[in-house]
Each structure stands twice: as structure tokens, then as C-alpha cells.
Design a protein around this motif. Structure first.
Motif, short mmCIF file in Angstrom:
data_model
loop_
_atom_site.label_atom_id
_atom_site.label_comp_id
_atom_site.label_asym_id
_atom_site.label_seq_id
_atom_site.Cartn_x
_atom_site.Cartn_y
_atom_site.Cartn_z
N THR A 238 56.93 87.40 41.63
CA THR A 238 55.72 86.59 41.47
C THR A 238 55.92 85.51 40.41
OG1 THR A 238 54.79 88.21 39.93
CG2 THR A 238 54.19 88.43 42.24
N PRO A 297 52.54 90.40 44.92
CA PRO A 297 53.45 89.79 45.90
C PRO A 297 52.89 89.80 47.32
CG PRO A 297 54.30 91.91 45.16
CD PRO A 297 53.15 91.57 44.27
N LEU A 298 52.07 90.80 47.66
CA LEU A 298 51.48 90.85 48.99
C LEU A 298 50.55 89.66 49.23
CD1 LEU A 298 51.48 92.67 51.51
CD2 LEU A 298 49.43 93.79 50.58
N LEU A 301 52.53 86.65 50.02
CA LEU A 301 53.20 86.72 51.32
C LEU A 301 52.28 86.25 52.45
CD1 LEU A 301 55.50 87.73 53.20
CD2 LEU A 301 54.47 90.01 53.05
N LEU A 302 50.99 86.55 52.34
CA LEU A 302 50.06 86.29 53.43
C LEU A 302 49.32 84.97 53.22
CD1 LEU A 302 48.57 89.89 53.62
CD2 LEU A 302 50.40 88.91 55.02
N ALA A 371 61.54 83.34 51.15
CA ALA A 371 60.51 83.92 50.28
C ALA A 371 59.72 85.04 50.97
CB ALA A 371 59.57 82.82 49.79
N PRO A 372 59.35 84.92 52.26
CA PRO A 372 58.58 86.00 52.88
C PRO A 372 59.30 87.35 52.86
CG PRO A 372 58.40 84.01 54.20
CD PRO A 372 59.44 83.74 53.16
N LEU A 375 59.38 88.68 49.24
CA LEU A 375 58.06 89.15 48.82
C LEU A 375 57.70 90.47 49.52
CD1 LEU A 375 56.09 85.78 48.76
CD2 LEU A 375 56.64 87.23 46.80
N ALA A 376 58.06 90.61 50.78
CA ALA A 376 57.77 91.85 51.50
C ALA A 376 58.51 93.03 50.87
CB ALA A 376 58.14 91.70 52.97
N CYS A 378 59.62 93.22 47.81
CA CYS A 378 59.07 93.47 46.48
C CYS A 378 57.74 94.21 46.55
CB CYS A 378 58.90 92.15 45.73
SG CYS A 378 60.46 91.37 45.26
N ALA A 379 56.89 93.84 47.51
CA ALA A 379 55.61 94.54 47.66
C ALA A 379 55.83 96.01 48.01
CB ALA A 379 54.76 93.85 48.71
#
Length: 402
Positions: A238, A297-298, A301-302, A371-372, A375-376, A378-379
Motif C-alpha cells: 500500500t 490492499p483489497l 485492488l478493486l 499491481a493487481p 495486491l491480491a 498481499c491481501a
């Protein structure tokens, strides 16, 4: 979860604790202020961005080198004395840095490393000193009060420092940081002197005794692993991705500023809550709070509304303090007092010490996988690591059931 209100007298009525609180607050402000002041120096063109990177890297190196050494020293000698010398090292390094910043990068880097060493050396000593001067039933409130001061500083200090920068140059601000370190060095109260003479086999052997003490507490190893995973993945991701998402997805810096402010406000709320709340299963509650960081991070991502990102950071900030305060309190309660500084140094070394590694790896990972995907992952790590730690039986209460 069931809970009861605190029946013990307020720790804030203790002059001994107020001295400790003042010292830790001063060290916290000084620690936060150095990179901010140096960043302002880049804006004023006193130093370049490359020089800023060198100075911050030197400070981090000093911190990492000093933490394990300080853990051993603070268990061998009076914790108050270790705090004194740690603060004095940073205080004396400040005018050197002020004199040579923008002039001699080598000397300035050495001074920055010395300030980082002082910062790293005082952390485990302060943790152990808190256990010496605060009664067991007041430590949760004491730890919450100290983390509150850090969060308030993070919230209001940037604006105040920016205002000061209008009337004072970088050198004066650095001297002010040195004055804060003097307060951290000179104000703390004396402890009870719970120390160990050491094994006589040297620093490495004595530090390894602290590692063995940590291994006696499965909840500590599990919690430290979860904390390290969250900081190395979610916190780092993040930190790198939030500015990019704010710029590219929302086309404004307001989301970045709003999310960071929301995180601090959430942490303030969490500290206020946990100061008086006594959950039935403190360990599970803390690990649940740590897992809440996964929403940060979620949310990046969205493709959600900006206010959802800000709300996610409020939740993340709230959760991190629901973890921090019981974690520090349990460590002070469960660890052998004569080894507490060494175990605390292991805590700081593994969790915050590995944060720069996470930051360094995140950018290449984003370049390679996007990045997606990062981030996924990491979440998932932020949610899964605390959940796995909670499976360790003693993690339910951060220690044996009482």
C-alpha cells in the motif's frame, strides 16, 4: 466478546509514568520528524533526492545495527542508562547532521546513521523500562497512552513542521530534533534494575539467549510471524501502490492524503478503545485486528468509490492498534523480565527491520506481475497470516490461559 472495564487507578496519575510517557513521546516525534524534515530539505533544494535516499538508508542501517546490541545491553545494565546513552547519541548527532547536510554527504550520512542507532537502541530499552515502572494491571492503558501520542503526532506534526519550515531552515529544524532527543535521554524515570549479568560468552551468545526465551512462547513466534508478513506485504504494497492508485485511478492526490489521514484516525480510535477494553481472548482479538489490514490492499485492488478506500484505511488503522497494545502488554507480562529487552529487540528487528526489504521487492514485483496480482497476494497474506497464527493454542490469550 465479553469484556470488563478497568478497575485499577489511572496510570496517567503517576508522575513516574508521565516522565516515561514524555520521553517516549519525544523520541517518537524525533524519529518521525527526521525523514519529514529531510524531505522538506529536498523541496527547498538544500539536498537532492539521491542524497535524501542515502541519508535515510544510513539511518535505517544504524537502526538495524543497534537494535540487537541494545537488547543485550538493556538486559545487562540498567534500562534507564541505556535510554540515556541512546538519546545522547542521537542528540549529539543532530548538530553534526545540521552542520554538514547539503555540504558533505559522507559526514551527514555518518550522523544520520548515528541518529538511527540511537533510535534503534532506545526502542527495546523503553519497552523493558515500561515493564519496570508500570504495574501489571496498568500496562495495557500505559501502552495505549504511548501509542496515542505517536498517532496524534503523526496527525498534527506534518502541518506544524511545514509551518515551522516557513520561518526556520533545515539546520534549525534538525537542531530541534536534537533537543527532542535530549528530552528522551534525560527525562525518563529510574527503573527497578531487573537485569541479567550476561553469559560471559559475548553479545551473540547473550542475544541467542533472548531468541531461546522467545522460542519458549509459541504465541510470540506465531504473532511475530504474522506481524512480519503483514508489514512486509500489505504495509509495503500500500505504501508503493496507494500513491499510484490515487493518481491514475482517481486522478487526484486527495485520495492519498485522505487514506493516510483515515489510517491515523482509525489508529487513534483503536488506541482509545483498547485502553479500557479487556477482551475475553486478547490474543485472538489482537490477531483479528491485525488481519483487518488486509482491507487496505483489497480496496486498492478493486475499482471502488474513493470513500471505500478511505473507510478501508480507517479499519486498517483501528485494527493495527487492536493488535499493537495487547501485543506489547503480553510481551511485557509473559517474557522473563531479565530477557525482555532482547526479546523486544527481536520483535523490532524482525517486524520493522524487514519492512525496507518488502518495500524494495514490491516495485520489481509490480513491474513483473502487475499491481493487481501483487495486491491480491498481499491481501491474502494479510488475512491468512494472522489466521494461521491464531491456530497456535497459546495465541488465544497471548500466553497460558488464566
Amino acid at each position: 466478546m465479553a469484556h470488563d472495564t478497568m478497575r485499577s487507578p489511572s496510570v496517567l496519575r503517576s508522575s513516574t509514568f508521565l516522565r516515561l510517557w514524555t520521553a517516549t513521546t519525544a523520541s517518537g516525534i524525533a524519529t518521525w520528524a527526521l525523514p519529514f524534515v529531510l524531505g522538506l530539505a529536498v523541496l527547498s533544494r538544500s539536498i537532492t533526492a539521491v542524497e535524501l535516499g542515502v541519508l535515510l538508508a544510513a539511518r535505517t542501517a544504524g537502526f538495524l545495527a543497534a537494535v540487537p546490541v541494545s537488547g543485550v545491553l538493556a538486559d545487562r545494565y540498567a534500562r534507564r542508562r541505556v535510554v540515556l546513552w541512546s538519546g545522547l547519541v542521537s542528540a549529539l548527532a543532530a548538530p553534526v547532521l545540521a552542520a554538514f547536510v547539503g555540504d558533505s554527504l559522507v559526514v551527514a550520512a555518518v550522523a544520520a546513521a548515528a541518529m538511527g542507532a540511537g533510535q534503534g537502541a532506545c526502542r527495546p530499552a523503553f519497552q523493558a523500562l515500561t515493564a519496570e515502572v508500570v504495574a501489571t494491571d496498568q500496562r495495557q492503558q500505559a501502552n495505549a497512552a504511548m501509542t496515542l501520542s505517536v498517532r496524534v503526532t503523526t496527525l498534527v506534526a506534518p502541518g506544524l513542521t511545514a509551518l515551522l519550515a516557513l520561518v526556520a531552515n533545515t539546520q534549525v529544524l534538525l537542531l530541534g530534533i536534537g533537543a527532542l532527543w535530549l528530552v528522551a535521554a534525560l527525562v525518563p524515570p529510574a527503573g527497578t534494575g531487573i537485569t541479567s549479568p550476561g553469559s560471559g560468552a559475548g553479545f551473540v551468545a547473550d542475544f541467542w539467549q533472548g531468541v531461546r526465551e522467545a522460542r519458549r512462547h509459541p504465541w510470540f513466534l506465531a504473532g511475530l510471524g504474522a506481524l512480519t508478513a503483514v508489514i512486509a506485504t500489505g504495509y509495503s504494497a500500500t505504501g508503493v501502490v496507494l500513491p499510484l492508485v490515487s493518481r491514475d485511478r482517481y486522478d487526484t492526490e486527495a485520495v492519498l492524503a485522505g487514506a493516510l489521514t483515515a489510517y491515523t484516525l482509525g489508529a487513534l480510535a483503536g488506541a482509545l478503545l483498547i485502553a479500557r477494553w479487556r477482551p475475553r481472548h486478547a490474543g485472538w482479538t489482537a490477531l483479528f485486528g491485525l488481519a483487518l489490514y488486509g482491507f487496505a490492499p483489497l480496496s486498492l485492488l478493486l475499482p471502488v468509490h474513493p470513500f471505500v478506500v478511505i473507510a478501508a484505511y480507517v479499519v486498517a488503522g483501528l485494527g493495527i492498534e487492536l493488535f499493537n497494545v495487547p501485543w506489547f502488554t503480553a510481551t511485557q507480562r509473559e517474557v522473563e523480565p531479565s530477557k525482555l529487552a532482547r526479546v523486544s529487540s527481536l520483535d523490532f528487528l524482525m517486524s520493522y527491520g524487514l519492512a525496507p526489504v518488502g518495500l524494495a521487492l514490491i516495485a520489481p514485483a509490480i513491474s513483473s506481475f502487475g499491481a493487481p496480482a501483487v495486491l491480491a497476494v498481499c491481501a491474502v497474506a494479510c488475512f491468512a497470516a494472522p489466521a494461521l497464527a491464531a491456530l497456535v493454542p497459546s495465541s488465544r490469550d497471548f500466553g497460558p490461559r488464566r
